[in-house]
Write a protein that holds these residues in place. Structure first.
Motif: not given
Length: 510
Positions: A19-36
């Motif tokens: 469960i602790e990793d789920i926020k990090e997964i979400n944050a990583g995907l959001r960061k990747a999206f912003l790279t274009g």
């Protein structure tokens, strides 16, 4: 711990994400999206190609995982899952340039120089919550639209089909870019943790109870949702129908995946006279599908099993509590979770079996006087995900015109799901939003309005002069000038209004 005490998930070797990793997964995907990174159409196509190879390279492993989860025959898994999903992926690859192309609608002479356009842009980072009954088509299927639209995404497979969920988690990083799409496994705590994260779209397939929870969680972020739910999808059989063909198609739709299909015909509506003919034809069809010479349905490898013992017991309690007559089937075996296709005739309209979606191989028949009686009965209940009609065009037209449903199909069942050019989705309690084909791309895309008003050079000066009447100080002359440029007046006569209590006159022209 003995194997008898282990859960199906433990037996399948399904590992839940921390469960602790789920926020990090979400944050990583959001960061990747912003790279274009996902804005590139070529990148999206390559990911879709990888997805198609994942399904085809591992078809045997997928079939075996589904067999372990649902006891389903290879033919059904290839036909209803791998083949259809692969076709949808290929269609998305071939059509992506057209779907993603910026549209330039004509907005009238007033805006001819403003470059009005609609850009197709990805919504952002999205969540797909899958269902257990079709582990590929209703779990991987929505991801096709998310990837095609350029979103980053998490797929949460259902833990109720643990072998399929485990296989998806193992295969995904071998084919797909983990920076932009991830598989997260778990049960209620992990799903709750996912729903507590911020997403730009949530796509859920399942039941209405969980659907309400998903919608409520999404509301915190004002996040749009697509809810693919279910309900009791009726099949109306008119006396003008070919009863033999209707019986074959209805029984196939009710027995495919052991009836665990959201658009399976949930019950039949017909007259008393048609009921007797239909029952006989259903029996003949069953004898053809599962010949007694080969052990019938009980021993057939072509017939699936109920997903777990809880669902098996629920269905048996339903059969035991009905006030109708069991006229076909009823064979069962709890140890193997086998439940034969069971037809129940003369079912009372308020029977327990008619209170909720059956989601199993039990087919009640409710008799009606005529097509209007069928319309009234359907309208007295929640709108179904699908409505099927077997009979004349006139009867079908009356049925379809007088009711609401997610889809309306004449002469067959289930097959509309496989037509990629048709949107698939419910209405009201059977869900909202749709997908498949371009519909999937549109679901995960934002139509971004753009305008390029000339503001420099000679064109800028011309447009400025034309639009200057909007500026203060306001005058009637400027208002009239601006109205002549961008406004429109009714160019049609006033219709008669029989409900008006006083006469009305046309408003004075500006």
């Amino acid at each position: 711990m003995s194997s008898q005490e282990q859960t199906p998930q433990q037996i399948a070797g399904l590992v839940y994400n921390d469960i602790e990793d789920i926020k990090e997964i979400n944050a990583g995907l959001r960061k990747a999206f912003l790279t274009g990174k996902t804005r590139s159409l070529e990148y999206r196509k390559n990911q879709l190609k990888q997805l198609s190879f994942m399904l085809n390279d591992n078809q045997d492993a997928i079939v075996e995982a589904i067999r372990k989860d649902l006891g389903r025959a290879r033919f059904e898994s290839v036909f209803a899952e791998v083949m259809g999903t692969t076709t949808e992926i290929i269609d998305a690859i071939h059509n992506l340039d057209k779907w993603a192309k910026t549209e330039k609608p004509w907005s009238g002479m007033a805006w001819a120089m403003h470059g009005a356009a609609v850009r197709k842009e990805p919504k952002g980072t999205v969540l797909v919550l899958g269902a257990w009954n079709y582990p590929i088509s209703v779990q991987v299927g929505p991801l096709i639209g998310a990837i095609a639209a350029g979103c980053t995404a998490v797929l949460k497979p259902s833990e109720v089909s643990p072998n399929s969920a485990r296989l998806l988690a193992e295969l995904w990083p071998k084919y797909m870019d983990p920076e932009t799409t991830r598989v997260v496994n778990g049960a209620i705590p992990e799903t709750t943790a996912l729903l507590d994260c911020r997403w730009e779209h949530i796509f859920y397939t399942g039941n209405g109870t969980v659907g309400r929870i998903v919608a409520e969680k999404a509301a915190k972020w004002l996040c749009p949702t697509t809810l693919e739910l279910g309900g009791k999808s009726p099949a109306f059989v008119d006396e003008s129908a070919n009863i033999s063909i209707a019986a074959h198609r209805i029984l196939w739709g009710k027995s495919l995946n052991c009836g665990q299909t959201c658009i399976a015909p949930d019950y039949v509506l017909c007259t008393k006279a048609v009921q007797e003919k239909l029952v006989e034809e259903l029996k003949k069809a069953a004898a053809e599908f599962w010949p007694e010479s080969k052990g019938g349905v009980v021993k057939s490898d072509d017939y699936g099993r109920i997903i777990n013992h809880g669902h098996w017991k629920r269905l048996n309690q339903m059969i035991g509590g009905t006030g109708g007559r069991i006229v076909m089937g009823g064979e069962k075996d709890e140890s193997s979770k086998m439940l034969a296709p069971t037809v129940v005739a003369d079912v009372p309209r308020d029977d327990a079996i008619m209170q909720g979606e059956i989601f199993g191989p039990v087919l009640p028949i409710v008799t009606v006087r005529d097509v209007q009686d069928a319309v009234d009965f359907i309208n007295s209940r929640d709108q179904p995900l699908a409505l099927y009609s077997f009979g004349s065009s006139k009867a079908t037209q009356e049925l379809f015109d007088g009711t609401r449903s997610g889809a309306a199909v004449q002469g067959d069942v289930l097959v509309h799901f496989a037509v990629g050019s048709l949107p698939f989705g419910g209405t009201g309690p059977s869900g909202y939003g749709s997908y498949h084909g371009k519909g999937s791309f549109d679901t995960f895309s934002h139509q971004r309005a753009t305008l390029n008003a000339p503001h420099t050079g000679i064109m800028g000066k011309i447009v400025e002069k034309l639009m200057a009447a909007r500026y203060p100080p306001y005058t009637n002359a400027n208002l009239a000038q601006f109205a002549s440029l961008v406004g429109k007046k009714p160019n049609f006569s006033r219709p008669r209004n029989p409900h008006a209590s006083v006469s009305t006159k046309s408003p004075a022209a500006v």
